[in-house]
Design a protein around this motif. Structure first.
Motif, PDB file in Angstrom:
ATOM      1  N   ASP A  10      -3.893   9.705  -1.828  1.00 20.87           N
ATOM      2  CA  ASP A  10      -3.276   9.051  -3.372  1.00 20.87           C
ATOM      3  C   ASP A  10      -2.768   8.126  -3.291  1.00 20.87           C
ATOM      4  OD1 ASP A  10      -5.664   9.941  -5.016  1.00 20.87           O
ATOM      5  OD2 ASP A  10      -3.597  11.472  -5.521  1.00 20.87           O
ATOM      6  N   ARG A  50      -2.982   3.884  -3.316  1.00 20.87           N
ATOM      7  CA  ARG A  50      -2.013   3.094  -4.191  1.00 20.87           C
ATOM      8  C   ARG A  50      -1.089   2.132  -3.234  1.00 20.87           C
ATOM      9  NH1 ARG A  50      -2.087   1.756  -9.271  1.00 20.87           N
ATOM     10  NH2 ARG A  50      -0.994   0.705  -9.291  1.00 20.87           N
ATOM     11  N   GLN A  95      -4.680  -0.976  -3.135  1.00 18.86           N
ATOM     12  CA  GLN A  95      -4.521  -1.401  -4.268  1.00 18.86           C
ATOM     13  C   GLN A  95      -3.680  -2.333  -4.909  1.00 18.86           C
ATOM     14  OE1 GLN A  95      -4.362   1.548  -6.902  1.00 18.86           O
ATOM     15  NE2 GLN A  95      -6.734   2.301  -7.216  1.00 18.86           N
TER      16      GLN A  95
END
Lengths: 596, 188
Positions: free
Chosen positions: B7, B11, B14
Motif C-alpha cells: 500500500d 501511495r 501515485q
C-alpha cells in the motif's frame, strides 16, 4: 524503492484489498465535505443540473428575442429592468446572455455533469477501486468548482453586467472595459471564475488519470477497461495538457485589462471615440491560445459522451460492442490529433493559405478515427434485438446526432467552405449537435442508466421515454434548421435580423426554431419530475437491473462506502454478452471464464 | 512484501505520478507563455529592456540550493541526519534567497522606470518571472515539509526518501524552468 511500474500490470489484491475498518463519518463529512468519489460525483451532477437550468433560462431569453424580435415582454421587463427595460432586450444584454449561455453550458453543465460528475462516479467503480487515487484533492476540486460556478453566476450582478464577449472572450472586446458594458467588471469576474474552474478541472483530471493508471483491480488490463473509462482517461489527459495555455492567456488578458499591457491590444485602436494607448498587441494571439484549449476541450466533452453510449448500447442489444480494440485506438488517435487542429477555428483570421491547408488536412484526418468510432457504434446494433429503454433511446440519439452533426464538421473543417460558413448559424447548428446534443443526450442516457446504481431506485420509464421524444425531436429540428439558416447567410451573435432585407425570409424559420426551443425546454420538466419522484418513490433497484457486465454492477445499489467488500478479480473483458451463464445471457467481468 | 508495504509503495507511485502530471500542466503553462513571447516578439514595437545583473546571482543561488538539496538527500540515505538537516536548511535559505533576489530584481527595474506595461519585453519579463516565483513559493512549502520531516525524530528512511524524492523533482524542475526563462528573456 518502489518496484511498481505505473500503467503496467494491474495491482495485486493487496493494493485494492478490503476497505479498512473506519468509523462511520457524520452527516457533514459524509454528504457535504465528503471525500467519497460517489458523493462527489453526485455533487457535481446536481450542481451541473442546477447550472443547466440557468443555461436553459438564458437559452429561453435568446429564443424569445430571435423568435419574436420586436415583442414587448412586459413581465420580463419587471424581472430584468436593465437588460430588457421596455420588455425588448437591449443588444448589449443579448451579447451577455449569449456569452453566459455558452460559458455555463460548456464549462458548468456538460463539464460538471458528464466529465467531472460521471467521471468521478464511474471511473473508480469501473476499475474496481475503493476510491479515487487522491480523495482529498477530489473534494477540493468539487468545492473550487462550486466556487467558480457561484462566481460566474454572480457576474450578472456586478457593474455593467455579465461578460459579453462570447464564450471565446475574443479581445479587443473582452480586453477594453469601454467596449461593451459586459467588458467592465463582468469580464474580469468571468476570467477569475474560469481560473478557478481550470484549477478544479485540472485536479479532477489528474485524479482520473492517476486512478486509471494505478488502482485498477487485479486482472483488469487496459484492454479490458470499459470504453467509458478509456474515454475519461483520454479526455482527462487532454484536459491536463490543453487547459494551462488558457490559464496563460487569461493571465495576459487580465494584465491587458487592468495593468496597461499590450499582449492582445493592437496600435491605434479606437473605442468610444478614444484612441487607446496600447501598441503592437495581437488579438490573434488570444485566438491561438484560446483554441489550443478550445478544440481539445470539445473532445474532452464529447469523448466521455461516446464512451458512455458505447457502454449503454450492449446492455440493450445483448451483444458486445463492435470493434472494441479499434474503438480504443480511435480514442487515442483522436486525443493526439485534437491537439494539432485548433487553427480550423481561425480560417478567416488571415492565416497563411499554407497554414489553412495544413489545418484543413489534419481536421479532415481527425474525422477518420471519429467516423470509424461512429461506424463501430452503428455496427454494434447490427442484428441485435433492440430493447428500447429510455437509456437506450438516448444512446441511439447520441449516434444520430453524432452522425448528423459530424457531417457538418466536414464542411467546416474545409477552409474553402468555412470561409463562407464561418460565424454563421451553420456553425451554431454544428456545434450544438456535437458538443451540445451528443453530450446532452449522453448525459441523460447516463442518468437513466446509472440512476438505479446511484440512488437504489429505478426511474420511471414512461416519463423517461416521453422525455426522450420531447428532447430529441425538438433538439434535432432546431439545430438541423440552423444549418440552413447559416447557408442563407444568417450571422451568429446578432440580436435581431430585422434590419437585413436578405434575412427577412428567415423570420419564419426563426419562429419555428423558437417554438421548438420552448417545447424542448418544457420537455425537461418531465425529467425534473421523474428525477425527484424517482428519488423517493421509484421502484427499488436490484444490484444489476440491466444485466450489464462491468464492475459497478457487482455491488449493491447504491454501493457502500469503499465500494467493494472484497477485492474484485477481473476475469473477462467489459462486454461479455451473448454467453450463457447462471446469471443469464451475460457474464460480469468477475465471473471466471470456462477455460480458466 | 506484505500488504501494508504494498500500500505504501502504491501511495508513493501515485504521488510521483500525480506530481509528474502536475509538472506536465506547468510545462504547458510556460510553453504557452513562451509561444506567446515568440509571437509577440515579432511585433514592430518590441524593445528589449536591460535586465538587472542580480538575475545572474539569483540563478547561482537557485543552482546552489539544488546542489545542497542533493547533498541533503544523499546524506539522509546514508543516515547522516545532521548533515541532511543542515543541507535542507541551506537549501531553504538559498531558496528564500532566490525569491528575495527576484523581488530585488523587480525593485531595481521599477527604480529604473521599467514597469509592467513599459514594453512588451518588460511585460513578459514581469509576468513570466512572477508566475515562476509563485511556483517557487509552492515548492518552498514542499521543501519546508521535507525539511520538517528531516529535522523530526523517528524517521522511516524509505518514506522519507519517497517524500524527499517528490520535493527534489519539483525543486530541480523549477530550477530548469528558471534557466530556460532566463535564457529566453536574455537572449531572444
Amino acid at each position: 524503492m518502489s518496484t511498481h511500474v505505473l500503467g503496467g500490470p494491474p495491482r495485486s489484491p493487496h493494493n485494492v484489498g478490503p476497505a479498512p475498518v473506519e468509523h462511520e463519518p457524520g452527516f457533514i463529512r459524509r454528504y457535504v465535505f465528503s471525500t467519497d468519489h460517489k458523493i462527489i460525483g453526485i455533487q457535481y451532477i446536481l450542481t451541473g443540473l442546477v447550472m443547466a437550468i440557468a443555461g436553459a433560462a438564458l437559452a429561453t431569453l435568446i429564443r424569445l428575442q430571435l423568435g419574436w424580435p420586436e415583442h414587448h415582454w412586459l413581465w420580463l421587463s419587471r424581472l430584468l429592468p436593465v437588460g430588457m427595460p421596455s420588455g425588448v432586450m437591449t443588444p448589449e444584454f443579448y451579447l451577455a446572455v449569449v456569452t453566459m449561455h455558452g460559458t455555463i453550458m460548456v464549462f458548468f453543465f456538460v463539464s460538471f455533469v458528464l466529465v467531472s460528475g460521471f467521471g468521478n462516479y464511474l471511473v473508480p467503480l469501473q476499475v474496481g477501486a475503493r476510491d479515487m487515487a487522491f480523495p482529498f484533492l477530489n473534494m477540493l476540486s468539487y468545492w473550487i468548482a462550486l466556487l467558480s460556478a457561484v462566481t460566474m453566476l454572480a457576474s450578472f450582478l456586478v457593474e455593467g453586467g455579465a461578460a459579453a464577449a462570447g464564450w471565446t472572450a475574443y479581445p479587443p472586446l473582452s480586453a477594453v472595459a469601454a467596449a461593451v458594458p459586459g467588458s467592465q467588471m463582468g469580464q474580469t469576474v468571468w476570467l477569475l471564475s474560469m481560473a478557478l474552474f481550470i484549477a478544479s478541472f485540472t485536479m479532477s483530471g489528474l485524479n482520473i488519470v492517476a486512478t486509471v493508471f494505478s488502482v485498477r483491480a487485479p486482472g483488469l488490463s487496459m484492454m479490458r477497461l470499459p470504453l467509458t473509462v478509456w474515454s475519461y482517461f483520454i479526455a482527462s489527459i487532454l484536459g491536463l495538457l490543453a487547459f494551462p495555455p488558457l490559464t496563460a492567456a487569461a493571465v495576459m488578458l487580465l494584465l491587458d485589462r487592468h495593468f496597461g499591457t499590450s499582449f492582445f491590444l493592437p496600435s491605434g485602436l479606437i473605442i468610444a471615440n478614444k484612441v487607446l494607448p496600447n501598441t503592437g498587441g495581437s488579438p490573434l494571439l488570444w485566438q491561438h491560445l484560446f483554441w489550443f484549449l478550445g478544440h481539445p476541450e470539445v473532445y474532452v466533452l464529447i469523448l466521455p459522451a461516446l464512451g458512455i453510449a458505447c457502454d449503454i448500447l450492449p446492455a440493450f442489444t445483448r451483444k458486445p460492442v463492435f470493434g472494441y480494440r479499434i474503438s480504443v485506438w480511435c480514442l487515442v488517435a483522436v486525443g493526439c490529433l485534437s491537439m494539432i487542429v485548433w487553427g480550423h477555428h481561425m480560417f478567416v483570421s488571415g492565416m497563411s493559405p499554407f497554414s489553412g491547408e495544413y489545418f484543413s488536412l489534419v481536421t479532415l484526418t481527425i474525422t477518420v478515427p471519429m467516423t470509424i468510432f461512429g461506424v463501430n457504434m452503428l455496427a454494434s446494433l447490427w442484428g441485435a434485438k433492440l430493447q428500447l429503454t429510455t437509456a437506450m433511446l438516448f444512446s441511439l440519439g447520441v449516434i444520430a446526432l453524432f452522425g448528423s452533426g459530424g457531417l457538418g464538421g466536414l464542411f467546416l473543417g474545409n477552409a474553402t467552405a468555412d470561409m463562407q460558413l464561418h460565424d454563421t448559424y451553420f456553425v451554431v447548428g454544428h456545434f450544438h449537435m456535437m458538443i451540445g446534443g451528443v453530450t446532452l443526450l449522453a448525459t441523460f442516457g447516463a442518468i437513466y442508466f446509472w440512476f438505479p446504481k446511484m440512488f437504489g431506485r429505478m426511474m420511471n420509464e414512461t416519463l423517461g421515454k416521453l422525455h426522450f421524444w420531447f428532447t430529441f425531436a425538438p433538439f434535432f429540428l432546431i439545430f438541423f434548421m440552423q444549418h440552413f439558416l447559416g447557408l442563407q447567410g444568417a450571422p451568429r451573435r446578432y440580436y435581431a435580423f430585422t434590419a437585413f432585407d436578405y434575412l427577412q425570409k428567415t423570420r419564419g424559420q426563426n419562429l419555428v426554431i423558437s417554438i421548438a426551443a420552448m417545447v424542448l425546454i418544457s420537455g425537461q420538466f418531465l425529467f425534473l419530475v421523474n428525477f425527484v419522484w424517482s428519488l423517493f418513490r421509484g421502484h427499488r433497484a436490484a444490484a444489476n437491473p440491466w444485466h450489464a457486465t462491468t464492475l459497478e454492477w457487482t455491488v449493491a445499489s447504491p454501493p457502500p462506502h469503499g465500494n467493494f467488500d472484497a477485492v474484485p478479480v477481473v476475469q473477462r473483458w467489459a462486454y461479455e454478452y451473448g454467453v450463457q451463464t447462471i446469471d443469464g445471457d451475460f457474464a460480469v467481468q468477475t465471473v471466471p471464464s470456462v477455460s480458466a | 512484501m506484505n500488504a501494508l508495504a504494498d500500500d505504501i509503495t502504491l501511495r508513493e507511485d501515485q504521488m510521483r505520478l500525480g506530481l509528474w502530471m502536475f509538472l506536465a500542466t506547468v510545462t504547458m503553462l510556460f510553453a504557452a507563455f513562451t509561444s506567446a513571447y515568440i509571437v509577440r516578439r515579432s511585433g514592430s514595437d518590441w524593445r528589449h529592456v536591460a535586465l538587472p545583473p542580480i538575475l545572474w546571482l539569483n540563478t547561482l543561488v537557485l543552482g546552489a540550493s539544488s546542489v545542497t538539496l542533493e547533498i541533503a538527500s544523499r546524506a539522509g540515505l546514508e543516515r547522516r541526519w545532521r548533515a541532511a538537516g543542515g543541507g535542507f536548511a541551506a537549501a531553504l535559505v538559498l531558496g528564500f534567497g532566490f525569491l528575495a533576489g527576484q523581488i530585488g530584481a523587480w525593485r531595481q527595474m521599477v527604480a529604473e522606470g521599467v514597469y509592467l506595461p513599459s514594453s512588451p519585453h518588460s511585460s513578459f519579463f514581469y509576468m513570466m518571472t512572477g508566475a515562476h516565483a509563485l511556483h517557487v513559493v509552492a515548492a518552498l512549502a514542499v521543501l519546508l515539509w521535507s525539511a520538517a520531516a528531516t529535522w523530526s525524530a523517528g524517521r522511516d528512511v524509505r518514506a522519507w526518501d519517497a517524500q524527499v524524492g517528490l520535493c527534489r523533482t519539483f525543486w530541480h524542475y523549477l530550477g530548469g524552468v528558471w534557466v530556460f526563462l532566463f535564457a529566453l528573456v536574455s537572449l531572444y
